[in-house]
Enzyme design. Structure first.
Site, short mmCIF file in Angstrom:
data_model
loop_
_atom_site.label_atom_id
_atom_site.label_comp_id
_atom_site.label_asym_id
_atom_site.label_seq_id
_atom_site.Cartn_x
_atom_site.Cartn_y
_atom_site.Cartn_z
N LYS A 48 50.52 31.83 -156.41
CA LYS A 48 49.63 32.07 -155.29
C LYS A 48 49.05 30.93 -154.81
O LYS A 48 48.27 30.33 -155.55
CB LYS A 48 48.58 33.19 -155.50
CG LYS A 48 47.98 33.60 -154.26
CD LYS A 48 48.60 34.51 -153.43
CE LYS A 48 48.07 34.72 -152.12
NZ LYS A 48 48.70 33.73 -151.00
N LYS A 73 51.10 25.91 -154.88
CA LYS A 73 50.94 25.37 -153.63
C LYS A 73 52.35 24.96 -153.14
O LYS A 73 52.94 24.56 -153.75
CB LYS A 73 49.85 24.17 -153.92
CG LYS A 73 49.01 23.90 -152.70
CD LYS A 73 47.95 24.90 -152.47
CE LYS A 73 47.06 24.52 -151.03
NZ LYS A 73 45.91 25.41 -151.32
N ASP A 89 47.05 26.87 -145.54
CA ASP A 89 46.23 25.65 -145.70
C ASP A 89 46.00 24.94 -144.31
O ASP A 89 46.31 25.52 -143.27
CB ASP A 89 46.69 25.01 -146.91
CG ASP A 89 45.62 24.17 -147.57
OD1 ASP A 89 44.93 24.73 -148.33
OD2 ASP A 89 45.48 22.92 -147.32
N SER A 120 43.11 37.01 -149.81
CA SER A 120 44.50 37.15 -149.86
C SER A 120 44.90 38.02 -151.07
O SER A 120 45.78 38.89 -150.73
CB SER A 120 45.20 35.68 -150.28
OG SER A 120 45.19 34.84 -149.33
N1 GLU Z 1 44.87 27.37 -149.15
C1 GLU Z 1 43.85 28.32 -149.47
C2 GLU Z 1 43.45 27.83 -151.05
O1 GLU Z 1 42.85 26.59 -150.87
C3 GLU Z 1 44.22 29.99 -149.44
C4 GLU Z 1 45.25 30.13 -150.50
C5 GLU Z 1 45.87 31.64 -150.50
O2 GLU Z 1 45.03 32.35 -149.74
O3 GLU Z 1 46.66 31.66 -151.07
O4 GLU Z 1 42.58 28.32 -151.81
#
Ligand code: GLU
Length: 445
Positions: A90, A126, A166, A377
């Site tokens: 995730k 990621k 992101d 999320s």
């Molecule tokens: N990009 C966001 C973070 O850095 C959210 C990631 C997500 O919701 O999966 O945590």
């Protein structure tokens, strides 16, 4: 660093040459988990640290697409599936021209510990691309997203890997990505992406969650010290999704955000920034921040001033990695800043953190302070799995409770391991221990 971790750290540096941001993120974690190494010899025996530093899977792919003039562009796509001990991989997707494999690895590595801290069932990953969305038309963005998903879809699934947004990836991009996933797989699998718009399976408060969560963390850190955001001047760097909703919640909690920024410069508005105008500029018109002063004459826009020179009691760096260095940290100390909370991922350089620590500033690392986004999320995944949707109020309360829990867990862990007040140690040790316990239980996989 704990002596048994030094050779492991060196091996990570040697095996991942040139990935400076990944090195920085690994160093920060290994440096602070020493006390857990002593307490848990079983982790070392199972080689947990070595395993955590090596992604389970790394996917790199070509993303060809055609612009509005018919010219062809080739970008590179990434997905680093770092750790799935606690749940499906995730983490968000970042579209920005500076994205390299090392960038995605640093973000994925941080995500493992951040996601563990939420207490929710999510692993860490990621992804992203070196695609530059700036100045691209909607159609170009759509074609890029479709091409990106045409490769990525085979690696995803609601129980496998669940991307979100992101930098450069928000509701619009997630819509195009989901549309293409649905088309290729012939499945309306809502839980495969989060951060979706409300129109197609999104959840209330997800859009606001990282910024709101960062403000909730600040509120709690001040509250346990008998203080609050009430009447404080606050500086929030950036003006993207995280920054906007940080401003919104800080204002609701009685603070006043006096400066925001983008990569062109800084807006200083001593009476407090006008959030509706900011949202119109950034979310509706998708323009640069400098146009803010066209409407608000009292504000100043400056291209050569550092945002950290604006006097404040609370600073929330919410733009990007390594934006707050030792000079910036010294400027914050001079103006009497008391609390720094990272809304972005790793926005403070190691020297910057050192200066803040020595100056007695309360410092909340991103993996704790900005975990609200990914926590929301996980709540979106829960709602998708049960085909339910919760109200704004209920969702916001859940988020607020989760942020208080994260704060309290980091605080208590820091005390337990002899580092009172050190949220970096608290976050890293608490996150690490949760992942390590799950990895031990799952055997050598
Ligand atoms: N990009 C966001 C973070 O850095 C959210 C990631 C997500 O919701 O999966 O945590």
């Amino acid at each position: 660093m704990h002596p048994t971790l030094e050779p492991i750290h060196q091996r990570v540096l040697d095996r991942n040459p040139g990935e400076t941001e990944f090195h920085q993120a690994v160093h920060e974690v290994l440096e602070s988990i020493g006390p857990a190494v002593d307490k848990h010899p079983e982790y070392a025996e199972a080689r947990i640290v070595e395993r955590i530093c090596e992604p389970e899977r790394q996917i790199i792919f070509r993303v060809p697409w055609e612009d509005d003039d018919g010219d062809i562009h080739i970008n590179r796509g990434f997905r680093v599936e770092f750790n799935s001990a606690l749940g499906p991989f995730k983490g968000g997707l970042r579209f920005h021209p500076t994205v390299l494999l090392g960038t995605v690895k640093f973000l994925g590595f941080e995500q493992i510990f951040k996601n563990a801290l939420t207490g929710l069932p999510i692993g860490g990953g990621k992804g992203g691309s070196d695609f530059d969305p700036r100045g691209r038309s909607d159609r170009e963005i759509m074609r890029f997203c479709q091409s990106f998903m045409t490769e990525l879809y085979r690696h995803l699934g609601e129980y496998t890997d669940v991307p979100a947004g992101d930098m450069g990836v928000g509701g619009r991009e997630l819509g195009y990505l989901f549309g293409q996933y649905k088309r290729i797989t012939n499945r309306y699998e809502s839980g495969v992406l989060t951060g979706k718009a409300l129109a197609f399976g999104g959840a209330q408060v997800r859009r606001e969650a990282t910024g709101y969560g960062s403000a909730f963390f600040a509120r709690r850190a001040l509250e346990v010290r008998g203080d609050s955001l009430e009447g404080k001047d606050v500086v929030v760097s950036g003006s993207g999704n995280v920054a906007l909703y940080t401003v919104e919640k800080v204002h609701q909690l009685g603070g006043r955000v006096v400066a925001v920024s983008d990569s062109d410069g800084v807006v200083h508005d001593p009476q407090g920034v006008d959030l509706e105008l900011l949202k119109d500029i950034k979310e509706v018109r998708r323009e640069r921040l400098r146009v803010y002063t066209d409407k608000i004459g009292r504000a100043e826009f400056s291209t050569d001033r550092s945002i950290w020179d604006v006097p404040c009691q609370v600073a929330l760096p919410s733009a990007t990695q390594n934006e707050l260095d030792a000079d910036g940290a010294r400027a914050l100390l001079r103006s009497g800043c008391r609390f720094v909370g990272e809304g972005a991922n790793m926005p403070t350089t190691p020297d910057g953190v050192e200066v803040l620590r020595e100056g007695g500033v309360i410092f909340a690392p991103g993996k704790a302070a900005n975990a609200g986004g990914v926590a929301a999320s996980a709540l979106e995944m829960q709602q998708n799995a049960s085909r339910d949707s919760w109200s704004f109020e209920y969702s916001e309360n859940r988020l607020s409770e989760i942020m208080t829990d994260i704060h309290d867990r980091c605080h208590a862990t820091a005390e337990e391991y002899g580092r009172p007040g050190d949220y970096v140690a608290g976050a890293n040790i608490a996150g690490y221990a949760r992942v390590a316990d799950a990895m031990l239980a799952l055997g050598l996989v």
